[in-house]
Write an enzyme that holds these catalytic residues in place. Structure first.
Site, PDB file in Angstrom:
ATOM      1  N   ASP A   1      28.909  -1.784 -37.554  1.00  0.00           N
ATOM      2  CA  ASP A   1      27.667  -2.254 -38.169  1.00  0.00           C
ATOM      3  C   ASP A   1      27.822  -2.463 -39.679  1.00  0.00           C
ATOM      4  O   ASP A   1      26.848  -2.519 -40.421  1.00  0.00           O
ATOM      5  CB  ASP A   1      26.531  -1.269 -37.875  1.00  0.00           C
ATOM      6  CG  ASP A   1      26.848   0.131 -38.366  1.00  0.00           C
ATOM      7  OD1 ASP A   1      28.006   0.382 -38.748  1.00  0.00           O
ATOM      8  OD2 ASP A   1      25.933   0.982 -38.368  1.00  0.00           O
TER       9      ASP A   1
ATOM     10  N   HIS B   1      51.031 -16.998 -52.571  1.00  0.00           N
ATOM     11  CA  HIS B   1      49.774 -16.314 -52.256  1.00  0.00           C
ATOM     12  C   HIS B   1      50.029 -14.850 -51.874  1.00  0.00           C
ATOM     13  O   HIS B   1      49.456 -14.337 -50.910  1.00  0.00           O
ATOM     14  CB  HIS B   1      49.016 -17.052 -51.147  1.00  0.00           C
ATOM     15  CG  HIS B   1      48.391 -18.325 -51.631  1.00  0.00           C
ATOM     16  ND1 HIS B   1      47.884 -19.276 -50.794  1.00  0.00           N
ATOM     17  CD2 HIS B   1      48.197 -18.799 -52.887  1.00  0.00           C
ATOM     18  CE1 HIS B   1      47.413 -20.288 -51.524  1.00  0.00           C
ATOM     19  NE2 HIS B   1      47.595 -20.021 -52.791  1.00  0.00           N
TER      20      HIS B   1
ATOM     21  N   ASP C   1      47.095 -13.720 -60.788  1.00  0.00           N
ATOM     22  CA  ASP C   1      46.202 -14.868 -60.591  1.00  0.00           C
ATOM     23  C   ASP C   1      44.885 -14.285 -60.126  1.00  0.00           C
ATOM     24  O   ASP C   1      44.762 -13.831 -58.979  1.00  0.00           O
ATOM     25  CB  ASP C   1      46.823 -15.799 -59.533  1.00  0.00           C
ATOM     26  CG  ASP C   1      46.025 -17.075 -59.319  1.00  0.00           C
ATOM     27  OD1 ASP C   1      44.852 -17.127 -59.725  1.00  0.00           O
ATOM     28  OD2 ASP C   1      46.590 -18.012 -58.726  1.00  0.00           O
TER      29      ASP C   1
ATOM     30  N   ASP D   1      39.405 -19.260 -62.592  1.00  0.00           N
ATOM     31  CA  ASP D   1      40.706 -19.177 -61.910  1.00  0.00           C
ATOM     32  C   ASP D   1      41.780 -19.156 -62.994  1.00  0.00           C
ATOM     33  O   ASP D   1      42.045 -20.181 -63.615  1.00  0.00           O
ATOM     34  CB  ASP D   1      40.842 -20.411 -60.993  1.00  0.00           C
ATOM     35  CG  ASP D   1      42.093 -20.379 -60.126  1.00  0.00           C
ATOM     36  OD1 ASP D   1      42.823 -19.376 -60.174  1.00  0.00           O
ATOM     37  OD2 ASP D   1      42.320 -21.372 -59.409  1.00  0.00           O
TER      38      ASP D   1
ATOM     39  N   HIS E   1      54.062 -26.595 -55.737  1.00  0.00           N
ATOM     40  CA  HIS E   1      52.617 -26.797 -55.514  1.00  0.00           C
ATOM     41  C   HIS E   1      52.065 -27.811 -56.512  1.00  0.00           C
ATOM     42  O   HIS E   1      52.765 -28.247 -57.422  1.00  0.00           O
ATOM     43  CB  HIS E   1      51.861 -25.465 -55.587  1.00  0.00           C
ATOM     44  CG  HIS E   1      51.982 -24.718 -56.891  1.00  0.00           C
ATOM     45  ND1 HIS E   1      51.323 -25.092 -58.034  1.00  0.00           N
ATOM     46  CD2 HIS E   1      52.702 -23.599 -57.225  1.00  0.00           C
ATOM     47  CE1 HIS E   1      51.604 -24.233 -59.005  1.00  0.00           C
ATOM     48  NE2 HIS E   1      52.449 -23.325 -58.542  1.00  0.00           N
TER      49      HIS E   1
ATOM     50  N   HIS F   1      43.385 -28.312 -59.349  1.00  0.00           N
ATOM     51  CA  HIS F   1      42.343 -28.651 -58.369  1.00  0.00           C
ATOM     52  C   HIS F   1      41.010 -28.588 -59.088  1.00  0.00           C
ATOM     53  O   HIS F   1      40.889 -27.950 -60.136  1.00  0.00           O
ATOM     54  CB  HIS F   1      42.384 -27.647 -57.199  1.00  0.00           C
ATOM     55  CG  HIS F   1      42.423 -26.201 -57.631  1.00  0.00           C
ATOM     56  ND1 HIS F   1      41.300 -25.498 -57.975  1.00  0.00           N
ATOM     57  CD2 HIS F   1      43.465 -25.338 -57.817  1.00  0.00           C
ATOM     58  CE1 HIS F   1      41.638 -24.266 -58.313  1.00  0.00           C
ATOM     59  NE2 HIS F   1      42.954 -24.134 -58.254  1.00  0.00           N
TER      60      HIS F   1
ATOM     61  N   HIS G   1      38.447 -23.747 -55.117  1.00  0.00           N
ATOM     62  CA  HIS G   1      39.030 -25.069 -54.822  1.00  0.00           C
ATOM     63  C   HIS G   1      37.832 -25.953 -54.530  1.00  0.00           C
ATOM     64  O   HIS G   1      37.381 -26.050 -53.389  1.00  0.00           O
ATOM     65  CB  HIS G   1      39.988 -24.999 -53.629  1.00  0.00           C
ATOM     66  CG  HIS G   1      41.203 -24.177 -53.926  1.00  0.00           C
ATOM     67  ND1 HIS G   1      42.047 -23.700 -52.964  1.00  0.00           N
ATOM     68  CD2 HIS G   1      41.729 -23.748 -55.099  1.00  0.00           C
ATOM     69  CE1 HIS G   1      43.026 -23.014 -53.524  1.00  0.00           C
ATOM     70  NE2 HIS G   1      42.847 -23.024 -54.824  1.00  0.00           N
TER      71      HIS G   1
ATOM     72  N   GLU H   1      47.810 -25.596 -63.735  1.00  0.00           N
ATOM     73  CA  GLU H   1      48.535 -24.392 -63.357  1.00  0.00           C
ATOM     74  C   GLU H   1      49.979 -24.621 -62.916  1.00  0.00           C
ATOM     75  O   GLU H   1      50.346 -24.298 -61.786  1.00  0.00           O
ATOM     76  CB  GLU H   1      47.779 -23.658 -62.254  1.00  0.00           C
ATOM     77  CG  GLU H   1      47.345 -24.520 -61.071  1.00  0.00           C
ATOM     78  CD  GLU H   1      46.611 -23.696 -60.009  1.00  0.00           C
ATOM     79  OE1 GLU H   1      47.192 -22.702 -59.562  1.00  0.00           O
ATOM     80  OE2 GLU H   1      45.482 -24.066 -59.637  1.00  0.00           O
TER      81      GLU H   1
ATOM     82  N   TYR I   1      59.330 -20.855 -59.769  1.00  0.00           N
ATOM     83  CA  TYR I   1      59.504 -19.690 -58.895  1.00  0.00           C
ATOM     84  C   TYR I   1      60.934 -19.641 -58.395  1.00  0.00           C
ATOM     85  O   TYR I   1      61.349 -20.527 -57.631  1.00  0.00           O
ATOM     86  CB  TYR I   1      58.524 -19.779 -57.717  1.00  0.00           C
ATOM     87  CG  TYR I   1      57.114 -20.104 -58.176  1.00  0.00           C
ATOM     88  CD1 TYR I   1      56.235 -19.099 -58.575  1.00  0.00           C
ATOM     89  CD2 TYR I   1      56.686 -21.437 -58.262  1.00  0.00           C
ATOM     90  CE1 TYR I   1      54.962 -19.404 -59.028  1.00  0.00           C
ATOM     91  CE2 TYR I   1      55.407 -21.747 -58.724  1.00  0.00           C
ATOM     92  CZ  TYR I   1      54.554 -20.730 -59.105  1.00  0.00           C
ATOM     93  OH  TYR I   1      53.294 -21.038 -59.564  1.00  0.00           O
TER      94      TYR I   1
ATOM     95  N   ARG J   1      53.692 -18.447 -63.640  1.00  0.00           N
ATOM     96  CA  ARG J   1      52.661 -19.487 -63.562  1.00  0.00           C
ATOM     97  C   ARG J   1      51.687 -19.240 -64.710  1.00  0.00           C
ATOM     98  O   ARG J   1      51.423 -18.079 -65.062  1.00  0.00           O
ATOM     99  CB  ARG J   1      51.924 -19.433 -62.211  1.00  0.00           C
ATOM    100  CG  ARG J   1      50.784 -20.467 -62.119  1.00  0.00           C
ATOM    101  CD  ARG J   1      50.310 -20.756 -60.679  1.00  0.00           C
ATOM    102  NE  ARG J   1      49.626 -19.674 -60.036  1.00  0.00           N
ATOM    103  CZ  ARG J   1      50.133 -18.946 -59.037  1.00  0.00           C
ATOM    104  NH1 ARG J   1      51.352 -19.193 -58.575  1.00  0.00           N
ATOM    105  NH2 ARG J   1      49.433 -17.965 -58.485  1.00  0.00           N
TER     106      ARG J   1
ATOM    107  N   GLU K   1      47.857 -20.594 -65.786  1.00  0.00           N
ATOM    108  CA  GLU K   1      46.737 -21.375 -65.255  1.00  0.00           C
ATOM    109  C   GLU K   1      45.486 -21.214 -66.113  1.00  0.00           C
ATOM    110  O   GLU K   1      45.070 -20.099 -66.417  1.00  0.00           O
ATOM    111  CB  GLU K   1      46.423 -20.909 -63.820  1.00  0.00           C
ATOM    112  CG  GLU K   1      45.176 -21.561 -63.241  1.00  0.00           C
ATOM    113  CD  GLU K   1      44.937 -21.208 -61.778  1.00  0.00           C
ATOM    114  OE1 GLU K   1      45.335 -20.106 -61.359  1.00  0.00           O
ATOM    115  OE2 GLU K   1      44.346 -22.057 -61.076  1.00  0.00           O
TER     116      GLU K   1
HETATM  117  N1  GLY Z   1      43.905 -18.848 -57.207  1.00  0.00           N
HETATM  118  C1  GLY Z   1      44.238 -19.885 -56.343  1.00  0.00           C
HETATM  119  C2  GLY Z   1      44.705 -21.037 -57.081  1.00  0.00           C
HETATM  120  O1  GLY Z   1      45.180 -20.910 -58.181  1.00  0.00           O
HETATM  121  O2  GLY Z   1      44.566 -22.155 -56.654  1.00  0.00           O
HETATM  122 MN    MN Z   2      44.031 -22.508 -59.111  1.00  0.00          MN
HETATM  123 MN    MN Z   3      44.753 -19.312 -59.461  1.00  0.00          MN
END
Ligand code: GLY
Ligand code: MN
Ligand code: MN
Length: 456
Positions: free
Chosen positions: A51, A255, A272, A283, A364, A368, A375, A398, A402, A422, A424
């Site tokens: 619950d 991720h 991140d 983000d 990547h 976005h 996103h 970003e 890697y 990274r 961002e």
């Molecule tokens: N935190 C997910 C991205 O950077 O898209």
């Molecule tokens: Mn992002």
């Molecule tokens: Mn991110």
């Protein structure tokens, strides 16, 4: 520690006004026809166990059009007596339920303080929807959110189908309004930008707090706690997406979510993490050395990623294609990796989407849209052509590199083995220079080294 960090945050902005919700709906109804019925639904609560439910977060379109945060709600717009009517169906007041689960604004509250013309209990939803649908020529609904509402629409239409055989009335079409609403959400108002700036500011200072709280022997989850604890401490609703806190080779897993490793001397950590404020996401990614000083090799890669990021941010300008920042970041990264001897191909070859070596280390996209969803919605290639950036759009920038030495598919350069970097930020496109909403988060090598491991 959090009180010191709090001093660095400005005051939160005013909430989105009832008038602004009216303008948003007005932009949508200006594209609708009088026979249209729009239905926007909140999702149900998700069960965590038995619950216990997960913390509830409604659908972003519901937040965008009316700002109602409770579960089970349904928002409709239909045309009646020459005007558009906004109706909100909400959980009714119920003292027993409220004692256990929390107070509810109820129908009276929805009428008083929200951007609605009418409000009803969700118990009366079926009756009202059937009535509204008896006149509709087109139903605008995103299906697949709540089966019982999809079913309601389908049965109401089936009933009308039977009538059609007798009276010959026209067909009723169902259309998904998601793309129309997305088009509106893509361009942020000043009030939305103010919410995003606050989410960005809190997230920036949360990263600073984590940098200051870093030292060899820390666990990844302890830095996660520093960051997420500050999100809550500063009055946001917490994370906008699960935090990625990866040290050493964990930083090469895009991720990574376990966040349970020890931070070793000599490693770089990649975090991140971003907060959500009044539904709006931030983000941010930063990467910093656990012992406070980058090694020469780490510095080479860090500076290259930063150069790529700064060059890409400079491409966030009205009239440039949405992917101009990505192409710019790729070019800078490829040039840099050629110079460092990591890539032996020519620049053109390195950038080739099929056979280029860049994608071994940068796999990547560079960004976005960001807004109510991290996103965020908005088609990147309407009619197959890259969308051009406009004032008021917000996107992340970003780039990263890697070097996962654990990967069997590549031969990792030993000098950079198990390094993941990274950087961002969230960038608002303006008629002037790009406006970095997350600019309070340090990112030069000098800034980062000067604060890492040094408490406030
Ligand atoms: N935190 C997910 C991205 O950077 O898209
Ligand atoms: Mn992002
Ligand atoms: Mn991110």
């Amino acid at each position: 520690m959090h009180d010191k960090a709090l001093e660095l945050i400005g005051t939160p902005p005013e909430p989105i006004s009832v008038e602004e919700y009216g303008r948003r709906v007005g932009r949508l109804t200006s594209q609708m026809r009088p026979g249209d019925l729009l239905i926007v639904q909140a999702s149900k609560m998700a069960v965590h166990s038995n619950d216990v439910h997960y913390p509830y977060r409604t659908q972003s379109d519901m937040l965008y059009l009316v700002g109602w945060e409770e579960a089970d709600a349904v928002f409709t717009i239909h045309h009646e007596n020459g005007a558009w009517v906004r109706t909100l169906f909400v959980q009714p007041k119920d003292t027993l339920k409220e004692i256990w689960e929390g107070r509810r604004p109820g129908v009276e509250g929805a009428l008083k303080n929200w951007a609605t013309d009418a409000a009803h209990s969700t118990h009366d939803l079926e009756e009202h929807l059937v009535n509204m649908m008896s006149d509709a020529k087109r139903v605008l609904i995103r299906t697949g959110i709540r089966e019982e509402i999809d079913q309601l629409v389908v049965s109401a239409l089936q009933r009308r189908d039977r009538a059609r055989q007798h009276f010959g009335t026209g067909p009723v079409t169902i259309e998904d309004p998601t793309a129309r609403i997305a088009e509106l959400r893509l361009r942020k108002s000043d009030a939305e930008i103010a919410q995003m700036r606050f989410a960005s500011e809190v997230s920036s200072i949360a990263h600073v707090a984590a940098m200051r709280n870093t030292k060899p022997g820390r666990m990844e989850y302890q830095l996660q706690a520093t960051i997420e604890g500050f999100f809550v401490y500063a009055g946001t609703s917490g994370w906008a997406y699960p935090s990625i806190v990866g040290c050493g080779d964990n930083a090469t897993v895009l991720h990574y979510h376990q966040n349970n490793d020890v931070c070793e001397d000599g490693e770089v950590i990649l975090i991140d993490a971003g907060a959500e404020y009044r539904g709006y996401a931030a983000d941010i990614t930063r990467s910093w050395p656990i012992n406070g000083t980058f090694t020469e090799a780490q510095r080479e890669i860090y500076q290259l990623v930063l150069d790529a990021q700064l060059a890409a941010i400079d491409k966030c300008r009205p009239g440039l294609a949405y992917n101009a920042p990505h192409e710019e970041a790729r070019r800078v990264l490829a040039e840099g990796l050629i110079e460092l001897g990591v890539i032996t191909q020519s620049l053109d070859d390195a950038l080739d989407p099929e056979s280029g070596e860049l994608k071994k280390w940068y796999m990547h996209n560079t960004g976005h849209w960001i807004g109510l969803d991290v996103h965020d919605v908005g088609v990147y290639k309407p009619n197959g052509e890259p969308r051009l950036l406009e004032e008021g759009m917000v996107l992340t920038v970003e780039p990263g590199l890697y070097f996962g030495a654990w990967r069997p598919d590549v031969e990792c350069p030993p000098r950079y083995a198990n390094l993941g970097i990274r950087i961002e930020d969230d960038v608002l496109v303006t008629s002037n220079d790009p406006d970095v909403l997350t600019s309070s988060c340090p990112k030069t090598i000098e800034e980062i080294e000067s604060i890492t491991g040094k408490p406030f």
